[in-house]
Design a protein around this motif. Sequence first.
Motif, PDB file in Angstrom:
ATOM      1  N   ALA A  43       0.849  -1.192   0.000  1.00 47.10           N
ATOM      2  CA  ALA A  43       0.000   0.000   0.000  1.00 47.10           C
ATOM      3  C   ALA A  43       0.885   1.242   0.000  1.00 47.10           C
ATOM      4  CB  ALA A  43      -0.921   0.005   1.214  1.00 47.10           C
ATOM      5  N   ASP A  44       0.345   2.303  -0.566  1.00 48.76           N
ATOM      6  CA  ASP A  44       1.104   3.566  -0.596  1.00 48.76           C
ATOM      7  C   ASP A  44       1.085   4.220   0.784  1.00 48.76           C
ATOM      8  OD1 ASP A  44       1.671   3.338  -3.293  1.00 48.76           O
ATOM      9  OD2 ASP A  44      -0.194   4.367  -3.876  1.00 48.76           O
ATOM     10  N   GLY A  45       2.070   5.090   0.998  1.00 55.01           N
ATOM     11  CA  GLY A  45       2.119   5.852   2.246  1.00 55.01           C
ATOM     12  C   GLY A  45       1.514   7.240   2.044  1.00 55.01           C
ATOM     13  N   ILE A  46       0.819   7.737   3.063  1.00 54.14           N
ATOM     14  CA  ILE A  46       0.161   9.041   2.992  1.00 54.14           C
ATOM     15  C   ILE A  46       0.707   9.943   4.098  1.00 54.14           C
ATOM     16  CG2 ILE A  46      -2.021  10.296   3.086  1.00 54.14           C
ATOM     17  CD1 ILE A  46      -1.816   8.478   0.679  1.00 54.14           C
ATOM     18  N   ILE A  47       1.107  11.144   3.710  1.00 43.44           N
ATOM     19  CA  ILE A  47       1.507  12.159   4.695  1.00 43.44           C
ATOM     20  C   ILE A  47       0.538  13.324   4.550  1.00 43.44           C
ATOM     21  CG2 ILE A  47       3.318  13.700   5.527  1.00 43.44           C
ATOM     22  CD1 ILE A  47       5.374  11.903   4.228  1.00 43.44           C
ATOM     23  N   THR A  48      -0.277  13.560   5.563  1.00 42.92           N
ATOM     24  CA  THR A  48      -1.218  14.684   5.520  1.00 42.92           C
ATOM     25  C   THR A  48      -0.477  15.984   5.799  1.00 42.92           C
ATOM     26  OG1 THR A  48      -1.732  14.497   7.873  1.00 42.92           O
ATOM     27  CG2 THR A  48      -3.083  13.197   6.338  1.00 42.92           C
ATOM     28  N   LEU A  75       2.872   5.800  11.263  1.00 41.54           N
ATOM     29  CA  LEU A  75       1.943   6.021  12.369  1.00 41.54           C
ATOM     30  C   LEU A  75       0.938   4.869  12.460  1.00 41.54           C
ATOM     31  CD1 LEU A  75       1.084   9.841  12.123  1.00 41.54           C
ATOM     32  CD2 LEU A  75       2.591   8.710  13.766  1.00 41.54           C
ATOM     33  N   LYS A  76       0.352   4.495  11.306  1.00 40.88           N
ATOM     34  CA  LYS A  76      -0.588   3.372  11.248  1.00 40.88           C
ATOM     35  C   LYS A  76      -0.346   2.604   9.950  1.00 40.88           C
ATOM     36  CE  LYS A  76      -4.493   5.157  13.922  1.00 40.88           C
ATOM     37  NZ  LYS A  76      -5.956   5.496  13.872  1.00 40.88           N
ATOM     38  N   VAL A  77      -0.200   1.278  10.077  1.00 37.64           N
ATOM     39  CA  VAL A  77       0.020   0.453   8.881  1.00 37.64           C
ATOM     40  C   VAL A  77      -1.219   0.465   8.003  1.00 37.64           C
ATOM     41  CG1 VAL A  77       0.481  -1.887   8.046  1.00 37.64           C
ATOM     42  CG2 VAL A  77       1.734  -1.000  10.026  1.00 37.64           C
ATOM     43  N   ASN A  78      -2.391   0.522   8.647  1.00 36.51           N
ATOM     44  CA  ASN A  78      -3.643   0.575   7.885  1.00 36.51           C
ATOM     45  C   ASN A  78      -4.481   1.689   8.476  1.00 36.51           C
ATOM     46  OD1 ASN A  78      -6.154   0.257   6.676  1.00 36.51           O
ATOM     47  ND2 ASN A  78      -5.999  -1.991   6.651  1.00 36.51           N
ATOM     48  N   ASP A  79      -4.692   2.730   7.675  1.00 38.28           N
ATOM     49  CA  ASP A  79      -5.442   3.884   8.184  1.00 38.28           C
ATOM     50  C   ASP A  79      -6.949   3.696   8.069  1.00 38.28           C
ATOM     51  OD1 ASP A  79      -5.865   4.064   5.494  1.00 38.28           O
ATOM     52  OD2 ASP A  79      -5.191   6.148   5.279  1.00 38.28           O
ATOM     53  N   GLY A  80      -7.371   2.465   7.731  1.00 32.26           N
ATOM     54  CA  GLY A  80      -8.803   2.189   7.580  1.00 32.26           C
ATOM     55  C   GLY A  80      -9.218   2.173   6.134  1.00 32.26           C
ATOM     56  N   GLU A  81      -8.379   2.693   5.260  1.00 30.62           N
ATOM     57  CA  GLU A  81      -8.672   2.713   3.825  1.00 30.62           C
ATOM     58  C   GLU A  81      -7.609   1.941   3.057  1.00 30.62           C
ATOM     59  OE1 GLU A  81      -9.192   6.688   2.495  1.00 30.62           O
ATOM     60  OE2 GLU A  81     -10.837   7.120   3.881  1.00 30.62           O
ATOM     61  N   GLY A  82      -6.849   1.108   3.784  1.00 29.06           N
ATOM     62  CA  GLY A  82      -5.833   0.291   3.133  1.00 29.06           C
ATOM     63  C   GLY A  82      -4.548   1.032   2.834  1.00 29.06           C
ATOM     64  N   GLN A  83      -4.393   2.219   3.369  1.00 30.56           N
ATOM     65  CA  GLN A  83      -3.173   2.987   3.144  1.00 30.56           C
ATOM     66  C   GLN A  83      -2.373   3.105   4.434  1.00 30.56           C
ATOM     67  OE1 GLN A  83      -5.322   6.424   1.633  1.00 30.56           O
ATOM     68  NE2 GLN A  83      -4.464   6.101  -0.415  1.00 30.56           N
ATOM     69  N   VAL A  84      -1.086   3.448   4.272  1.00 30.58           N
ATOM     70  CA  VAL A  84      -0.199   3.570   5.428  1.00 30.58           C
ATOM     71  C   VAL A  84      -0.083   5.047   5.797  1.00 30.58           C
ATOM     72  CG1 VAL A  84       2.095   3.108   6.357  1.00 30.58           C
ATOM     73  CG2 VAL A  84       1.093   1.545   4.666  1.00 30.58           C
ATOM     74  N   LEU A  85      -0.463   5.361   7.040  1.00 29.17           N
ATOM     75  CA  LEU A  85      -0.387   6.750   7.495  1.00 29.17           C
ATOM     76  C   LEU A  85       1.026   7.030   8.013  1.00 29.17           C
ATOM     77  CD1 LEU A  85      -1.924   9.376   7.956  1.00 29.17           C
ATOM     78  CD2 LEU A  85      -2.542   8.536  10.231  1.00 29.17           C
ATOM     79  N   LEU A  86       1.656   8.052   7.430  1.00 37.92           N
ATOM     80  CA  LEU A  86       3.043   8.395   7.771  1.00 37.92           C
ATOM     81  C   LEU A  86       3.123   9.795   8.383  1.00 37.92           C
ATOM     82  CD1 LEU A  86       4.746   7.301   4.410  1.00 37.92           C
ATOM     83  CD2 LEU A  86       4.499   5.929   6.493  1.00 37.92           C
ATOM     84  N   THR A  87       4.227  10.047   9.043  1.00 38.11           N
ATOM     85  CA  THR A  87       4.503  11.401   9.539  1.00 38.11           C
ATOM     86  C   THR A  87       5.929  11.797   9.180  1.00 38.11           C
ATOM     87  OG1 THR A  87       4.617  12.863  11.456  1.00 38.11           O
ATOM     88  CG2 THR A  87       5.175  10.544  11.830  1.00 38.11           C
ATOM     89  N   TYR A  88       6.039  12.950   8.615  1.00 44.33           N
ATOM     90  CA  TYR A  88       7.367  13.515   8.322  1.00 44.33           C
ATOM     91  C   TYR A  88       7.778  14.466   9.444  1.00 44.33           C
ATOM     92  CZ  TYR A  88      10.885  16.430   6.031  1.00 44.33           C
ATOM     93  OH  TYR A  88      12.028  17.120   5.736  1.00 44.33           O
ATOM     94  N   LYS A  89       6.805  15.218   9.929  1.00 44.40           N
ATOM     95  CA  LYS A  89       7.056  16.253  10.933  1.00 44.40           C
ATOM     96  C   LYS A  89       7.572  15.663  12.240  1.00 44.40           C
ATOM     97  CE  LYS A  89       3.551  18.027  13.079  1.00 44.40           C
ATOM     98  NZ  LYS A  89       2.283  18.764  13.338  1.00 44.40           N
TER      99      LYS A  89
END
Length: 364
Positions: A43-48, A75-89
Amino acid sequence: MSELTFEQMLEESFKTIRNGEVVDGTVIDVKPDEIILNIGYKADGIITRSEYTNESGADLTTMVSVGDEMTAKVLKVNDGEGQVLLTYKRLAAEKGNERLKEAYENHEVLKAPVAQILGGGLSVVIDEARVFIPASLVSDTYEKDLNKYQDQEIEFVISEFNPRRNRVIGDRRQLLVAERAEKQKELFAKIQVGDRMEGTVKNVTDFGAFIDLGGVDGLLHISEMSWGRVENPKKVFQVGETVEVMIKDINDTKVALTLKFPEANPWANAAENYAVGTVITGKVARMTDFGAFVELAPGVDALLHVSQISRAHVDKPSDVLAIGQEITAKIVDLNESEKKISLSMKALEPAESVEEVGEEDTAE
């Protein structure tokens, strides 16, 4: 052994990741409010936006480009939508805290622009890690308004490091104190009584003015501001103005200043200007029950005793004189060493003749 399906083989070809793990990735898409990374996972990683920057409303498309390489934290391997929640900050802040820890242990001087003015001090950011500088540690003098520091680059040291309690404290004051001490040492090594130098008015009080001589504050007492009389220093000096002063005394780290330059001393030619017998004009400056003090020149007051005001009896000077009144009198005594002059108005009045006194007696 059973054969793996294509999907199982594909899944095993990707690495496994866990919460808290640091991963590298490549930016494959950027939106104003999020960044999408290929992190080599299924899954792709997402940085909000909020996990990339502290700047609210920032447009991420102006900050990141497709193809950029980035390191982030899971932060979370599965954010509930099959994506990986990441943090850069947060990862950057952790690295920043390591930087601050190192600076704290090595007593390193850091430099950064002021990011925010808070009620109790300043906030600066080092590699995404925040440092709080309390108002009491911002300067070596009291600062009423901290707004002047907004966006200003300042130097400081870390005086307390406890990121678990969210206490990373910066101290600018000790650097200024040390700098000032060094300047004082250099200045005291070369100045001496009698030197004239330029200074800047730092503060004005009812009793005098404090003059910054370049790392050392000297006191210009109200009594040393003029050979004449100064009633209110605040009407004479303004904070920030430049003034030439002379060093009157040095006592340890205290410097006394004066504006009473010798060449302007009104008593320098007293024997000539105020010789006994001289008739002179002056203004009544102040009065007591025993006499009036008359200003002959700035810094030169003479006493007109009540008994010398008139041949007629005078109970109090204020009965016949007024403050600011100009009078003419004769100098009857001069004491240069004690800077005392005595006047007489009576001496200028014509003496009563013997005949006049006799006629007055007869008339009675």
